[in-house]
Scaffold this motif. Sequence first.
Motif, PDB file in Angstrom:
ATOM      1  N   ASN A 355      35.364 -23.122  36.591  1.00 42.41           N
ATOM      2  CA  ASN A 355      36.285 -22.900  35.467  1.00 42.41           C
ATOM      3  C   ASN A 355      36.208 -21.470  34.949  1.00 42.41           C
ATOM      4  O   ASN A 355      37.198 -20.919  34.461  1.00 42.41           O
ATOM      5  N   GLU A 356      35.040 -20.862  35.047  1.00 41.99           N
ATOM      6  CA  GLU A 356      34.855 -19.513  34.524  1.00 41.99           C
ATOM      7  C   GLU A 356      35.404 -18.435  35.455  1.00 41.99           C
ATOM      8  O   GLU A 356      35.818 -17.367  35.000  1.00 41.99           O
ATOM      9  N   ILE A 357      35.452 -18.718  36.754  1.00 42.03           N
ATOM     10  CA  ILE A 357      35.696 -17.624  37.695  1.00 42.03           C
ATOM     11  C   ILE A 357      36.948 -17.768  38.546  1.00 42.03           C
ATOM     12  O   ILE A 357      37.483 -16.770  39.039  1.00 42.03           O
ATOM     13  N   ILE A 358      37.462 -18.982  38.729  1.00 39.42           N
ATOM     14  CA  ILE A 358      38.654 -19.156  39.569  1.00 39.42           C
ATOM     15  C   ILE A 358      39.834 -18.407  38.943  1.00 39.42           C
ATOM     16  O   ILE A 358      40.109 -18.525  37.752  1.00 39.42           O
ATOM     17  N   GLY A 359      40.509 -17.615  39.777  1.00 37.49           N
ATOM     18  CA  GLY A 359      41.643 -16.830  39.303  1.00 37.49           C
ATOM     19  C   GLY A 359      41.277 -15.453  38.806  1.00 37.49           C
ATOM     20  O   GLY A 359      42.162 -14.649  38.494  1.00 37.49           O
ATOM     21  N   LYS A 360      39.989 -15.157  38.748  1.00 40.25           N
ATOM     22  CA  LYS A 360      39.529 -13.851  38.260  1.00 40.25           C
ATOM     23  C   LYS A 360      38.980 -13.029  39.419  1.00 40.25           C
ATOM     24  O   LYS A 360      38.610 -13.561  40.464  1.00 40.25           O
ATOM     25  N   GLY A 361      38.923 -11.708  39.222  1.00 37.27           N
ATOM     26  CA  GLY A 361      38.454 -10.810  40.253  1.00 37.27           C
ATOM     27  C   GLY A 361      36.943 -10.719  40.316  1.00 37.27           C
ATOM     28  O   GLY A 361      36.225 -11.142  39.396  1.00 37.27           O
ATOM     29  N   ILE A 362      36.448 -10.124  41.395  1.00 36.08           N
ATOM     30  CA  ILE A 362      35.005 -10.028  41.608  1.00 36.08           C
ATOM     31  C   ILE A 362      34.336  -9.106  40.597  1.00 36.08           C
ATOM     32  O   ILE A 362      33.130  -9.194  40.360  1.00 36.08           O
ATOM     33  N   SER A 363      35.128  -8.223  39.974  1.00 40.61           N
ATOM     34  CA  SER A 363      34.550  -7.311  38.976  1.00 40.61           C
ATOM     35  C   SER A 363      33.984  -8.065  37.777  1.00 40.61           C
ATOM     36  O   SER A 363      33.196  -7.511  37.004  1.00 40.61           O
ATOM     37  N   LEU A 364      34.391  -9.319  37.623  1.00 42.27           N
ATOM     38  CA  LEU A 364      33.838 -10.130  36.538  1.00 42.27           C
ATOM     39  C   LEU A 364      32.322 -10.242  36.646  1.00 42.27           C
ATOM     40  O   LEU A 364      31.616 -10.382  35.632  1.00 42.27           O
ATOM     41  N   LEU A 365      31.820 -10.185  37.879  1.00 45.10           N
ATOM     42  CA  LEU A 365      30.376 -10.339  38.098  1.00 45.10           C
ATOM     43  C   LEU A 365      29.590  -9.067  37.775  1.00 45.10           C
ATOM     44  O   LEU A 365      28.370  -9.101  37.663  1.00 45.10           O
ATOM     45  N   GLN A 366      30.291  -7.947  37.633  1.00 44.48           N
ATOM     46  CA  GLN A 366      29.608  -6.654  37.514  1.00 44.48           C
ATOM     47  C   GLN A 366      28.883  -6.512  36.188  1.00 44.48           C
ATOM     48  O   GLN A 366      29.450  -6.714  35.123  1.00 44.48           O
ATOM     49  N   SER A 367      27.605  -6.136  36.265  1.00 46.05           N
ATOM     50  CA  SER A 367      26.811  -5.897  35.063  1.00 46.05           C
ATOM     51  C   SER A 367      26.758  -4.402  34.775  1.00 46.05           C
ATOM     52  O   SER A 367      27.199  -3.578  35.580  1.00 46.05           O
ATOM     53  N   ASP A 368      26.203  -4.055  33.614  1.00 49.30           N
ATOM     54  CA  ASP A 368      26.074  -2.645  33.238  1.00 49.30           C
ATOM     55  C   ASP A 368      25.118  -1.903  34.158  1.00 49.30           C
ATOM     56  O   ASP A 368      25.152  -0.666  34.236  1.00 49.30           O
ATOM     57  N   LYS A 369      24.270  -2.646  34.867  1.00 53.54           N
ATOM     58  CA  LYS A 369      23.272  -2.021  35.735  1.00 53.54           C
ATOM     59  C   LYS A 369      23.773  -1.796  37.161  1.00 53.54           C
ATOM     60  O   LYS A 369      23.050  -1.285  37.998  1.00 53.54           O
TER      61      LYS A 369
END
Length: 396
Positions: A355-369
């Motif tokens: 529910n959190e990730i379907i339809g969203k891009g992989i950049s959603l996973l990117q952290s500040d580090k």
Amino acid sequence: SLLDMSSMQTQNQETIDLFAESRNRVEAMALIHSQLYESERFDEIDMERHIQELSGNLLNIYSKEKIITFDIKSANVCLPVTQAVPCALVLNELISNSLKHAYIDGQQGIICISMQQNDRTILMRVRDDGIGVPEEIDIERTKSLGLKLIRNIVYKQLNGTMKVVRNKGAEFTIEFNIQGGLMKRLMVVDDEAVITTQLEDRLQSMKYDVVGTASSAEESVSMARELCPDLILMDIVMKGKLDGIEAAEIIKNEMDVPIIFLTGYTSDNYIKRAKQVMPFGYIVKPFREEDVRANIEIALYRKDLERKQKQAEERIRRLFLAIEHNPHIIVIMDIDGNFEFINNKFSQTTYYTSNEIIGKGISLLQSDKETSEVFKEMRDEIASGEEWRGVLCLRK
């Protein structure tokens, strides 16, 4: 339409061509069904007419600057639907290959298509006078989707043989036997002995095997359990505690045997009740032989499609379970890099739910580090069909 719409979503010519080829395969099968519904006979297809329509459609698609003519010889060859459809797919691939690859723009050529019948054997040949199949291409081992499809259909569905000649063009010769060696097993249920005898004689003359006749609904249930027929012709109003509709419901629930009602009753009440058990046909007495045959062939064909669909759905279900519970991360993305599917291992590793990730891009996973370059490299590798391996510091 769906394939055309999907092809509009990409600029990649190779992908567009794949969509076009898939569309042509669907249209080749659709031609068979269209011809089936227009024909006076529902059990076989006139292959000459089909070849003419199919070759004309493909010529409009692929001819472009080429000047190609067809020489078609297939008089009096008719095939059952179960073999006409795979034949249509094979012809679609062979004719398409000749139109696309055998001639250069501006070149003239002739594609010869013939289909001959000798007793129960069919000899199908597609020959062009183009540049021929390159010697380095091994027909039996090539990974070309079209040739793999041809091999699978010829060897596995038609149980036939294939020979390729590379001399002044390309010639594919396919040989197979017409199906029908095993007669379909039918059961007849009617409490009028004269009708039962008459129908049994007619069915046997149509090359069906009448494995049993019953004179009551109760008898039909026990007989069906014992004989397991391919199809049942069932009267509705008979003497006894049950009528044909009630018997059909029991048989359908227990054995899933297709049933055609053969009755003299056409009142709304009977038709409404009959619809509840989803029969494969409803023939009103007095019946014509061609109506009975057409209903039987359509019912058997529909049932065969249902069985294949259930088998395909079961394979898809098992594949989904294998992916869902795979010990490795498996994701599916669209052409824009957005998630369409993630398996359990992905959620366990990243702590993101579907529910959190379907339809969203992989950049959603990117952290500040983590730098954007790492994610760009990952996207580019995956988009090019390569495998990406590395270590990521995720947002969660």
